[in-house]
Design an enzyme around this catalytic site. Structure first.
Site, PDB file in Angstrom:
ATOM      1  CG  HIS A 136      79.145  27.678  42.869  1.00 44.50           C
ATOM      2  ND1 HIS A 136      78.264  27.676  43.917  1.00 44.50           N
ATOM      3  CD2 HIS A 136      79.201  26.390  42.433  1.00 44.50           C
ATOM      4  CE1 HIS A 136      77.795  26.450  44.107  1.00 44.50           C
ATOM      5  NE2 HIS A 136      78.357  25.659  43.222  1.00 44.50           N
ATOM      6  CB  SER A 183      77.747  23.112  44.820  1.00 47.30           C
ATOM      7  OG  SER A 183      76.502  23.493  44.320  1.00 47.30           O
ATOM      8  CG  ASP A 207      77.816  30.984  44.460  1.00 48.80           C
ATOM      9  OD1 ASP A 207      77.307  30.964  43.327  1.00 48.80           O
ATOM     10  OD2 ASP A 207      77.662  30.078  45.298  1.00 48.80           O
TER      11      ASP A 207
END
Length: 539
Positions: free
Chosen positions: A517, A263, A455
């Site tokens: 994710h 991320s 994601d």
């Protein structure tokens, strides 16, 4: 969960947050003090889009603009006496070591300004917490000049620690603890709803020693009287921690070293790796970086929010046609604002880009109640970033027995600190072009960009797009490289297709099927498979 959805949703949250949740913008002793009043000359130079975004923000939250500071409140803490620690590595001592180089000239053994840093180390008794049977260390990196204290937790490899590589794991946010990655994704154990420790057979320390670091300060078990609000500043601390850690434990310094994260680590990792490589004389044997579902090149990635939400990413559409058209209509303004940010790297242009684009491109998805980290699922617990397990982890880590076993000095643990998230946003860090650092890394080490394909928030479409578009010496050949099947090769599921991979030179892109994710959470077997093979140098 290195970079949690909350990280990317900051702009959306700010644009839609109710008045009782004030936006924290710096006032006293800051160049940001009453920005729309005191920096009129600067404001006059902004483009119309940026002016409009600032005006909209000021109109919606006038009190927030003028009354709240950008800095996060210091965590309550009690420093443990030096006698508590097994080792204290003084940066000043390391800095004072001189050696004779190959040319016969004297030089410092390691480069960098280390005088202000100390590293405190304590062996963790594996029997007290039951996380793993392997050798463990925890402690703090102290920046004495700036009252900063970064918490880390080290797990030795389950296999062959004398020869296995060492990996630094970083969650994102910005402002989210890497202990989330430890207990929710890829660490030796997880925590169940009864606060019991559950063994993880797919832990990334199966064949590597792993350091989990809570950074920047005031995240997780880390604390400070001050603040870090941009990626560049955080990189200096990480270099110091690794240098002092490997000085204390030279047996690990000889192994290959890798940095991995997800991320917002798409921002962190290029900068941290570049910081390490900038020091010619170092004791950090950096060989590669791994970025999972990262945010690295917003200008190239943001156009792919609409396709991912509207059924073009391999999963059914989450949004209706009208909303998808609205996102298409908003995209040109968004991209124009990001381009202005890229050109100037000024917070005055980068902050409006973050606020507008996150509201226009992420906001519609967020309002559906669907999990932004996994397009297949509803957000089951908004307070825990859509994952109830985070609540269990937080409760377990807040137990006094756990804190004492780890030598923790703060009074409480939170998985994410949204003040830090806002700090980074309002310093313009969010939209900055950190992908420009990557070509310099590719020239020296291997770089892996991997993405779980379910994601939304840092989706595989955007990550594939920016890797194909990246300007580097092998760009053309990389972009034309064939996406090949990625299959399991070394267990009873041999031949199982787990994704797609393409590689040229030192650059690799990987799409992982069925991963959100947090790929290690959703696809633990596939995660350990590609991780072990990457460390082994297959790509």
């Amino acid at each position: 969960m290195k970079a949690l959805t909350a990280t990317l949703l900051v702009g959306t949250a700010l644009a839609a947050v109710p008045p009782q949740q004030p936006i924290q913008v710096p006032t006293e002793d800051s160049a940001w003090a009453k920005p729309l009043e005191n920096l009129k000359d600067t404001f006059k130079t902004l483009g119309n889009d940026a002016k409009q975004a600032w005006n909209e923000l000021a109109s919606a939250f006038p009190d927030a603009i003028n009354e709240y500071t950008l800095f996060s409140a210091p965590k309550k803490h009690t420093r443990r006496p030096d006698t508590h620690w097994d080792h204290i590595v003084r940066g000043s001592d390391v800095q004072s070591i001189w050696v004779e180089g190959a040319d016969g000239q004297k030089r410092r053994e390691v480069d960098g300004k280390l005088e202000k840093y100390d590293l405190r180390v304590k062996a963790v008794d594996p029997s007290k917490l039951g996380i793993d049977k392997v050798k463990q260390y925890s402690g703090y990196l102290d920046d004495k000049e700036n009252d900063k204290h970064l918490f880390y937790w080290f797990f030795e490899s389950r296999n062959d620690p004398k020869n296995d590589p060492v990996v630094l794991w970083l969650n994102g946010g910005p402002g989210c603890s890497s202990l989330t990655g430890l207990f929710l994704e890829l660490g030796p154990a997880s925590i169940d709803k009864n606060l019991k420790v559950v063994h993880n057979p797919y832990s990334w320390n199966s064949n590597a020693s792993v350091i989990f670091l809570d950074q920047p300060v005031n995240v997780g078990f880390s604390y400070s009287g001050g603040s870090v609000s941009d990626t560049i500043a955080a990189g200096k601390d990480v270099y110091a921690l690794l240098t002092l850690f490997f000085k204390q434990f030279p047996q690990y310094a000889t192994q290959d070293f890798h940095i991995a994260g997800e991320s917002y680590a798409g921002h962190y990792i290029p900068v941290f790796a570049s910081e390490i490589l900038s020091h010619k004389n170092r004791n950090i044997n950096l060989q590669s970086v791994l970025i999972g579902n990262g945010l690295t090149d917003p200008l190239t990635q943001y156009p792919h929010y609409r396709p991912m939400a509207c059924g073009e990413g391999g999963y059914p559409a989450v949004l209706d046609e009208s909303t998808c058209r609205s996102m298409d209509n908003s995209l040109p303004r968004c991209l124009s604002m990001i381009e202005s940010c890229y050109s100037s790297e000024s917070a005055w242009l980068c902050v409006p880009a973050s606020i507008y684009c996150n509201n226009a491109m992420i906001g519609p998805y967020q309002r559906t109640g669907q999990n932004p980290y996994d397009v297949r699922a509803k957000c089951e617990d908004g307070g825990s970033l859509c994952y109830s397990q985070l609540g269990y982890i937080t409760e377990w880590l807040n137990q006094k027995s756990v804190m004492d076993a780890l030598g923790v000095e703060v009074s409480s643990y939170d998985s994410c600190n949204m003040d830090i998230n806002r700090n980074f946003l309002f310093h313009g860090d969010w939209m900055k072009p950190f992908h420009r650092v990557v070509p310099g890394l590719i020239d020296q080490i291997r770089v892996l960009i991997y993405a779980g394909d379910a994601d939304f928030i840092c989706n595989w479409l955007g990550n594939q797009a920016w890797t194909d578009a990246l300007e580097w010496s092998g760009r053309e050949k990389f972009a034309k490289a064939e996406l090949k099947d990625l299959t399991i090769v070394d267990n009873e599921n041999k031949g199982k297709n787990i994704g797609k991979v393409k590689s040229y030179g030192n650059f690799t892109f990987m799409r992982l099927f069925g991963g959100g994710h947090m790929v290690p959470l959703d696809q633990p077997e596939a995660s350990l498979e590609f991780f072990n093979r990457w460390l082994g140098g297959e790509w």
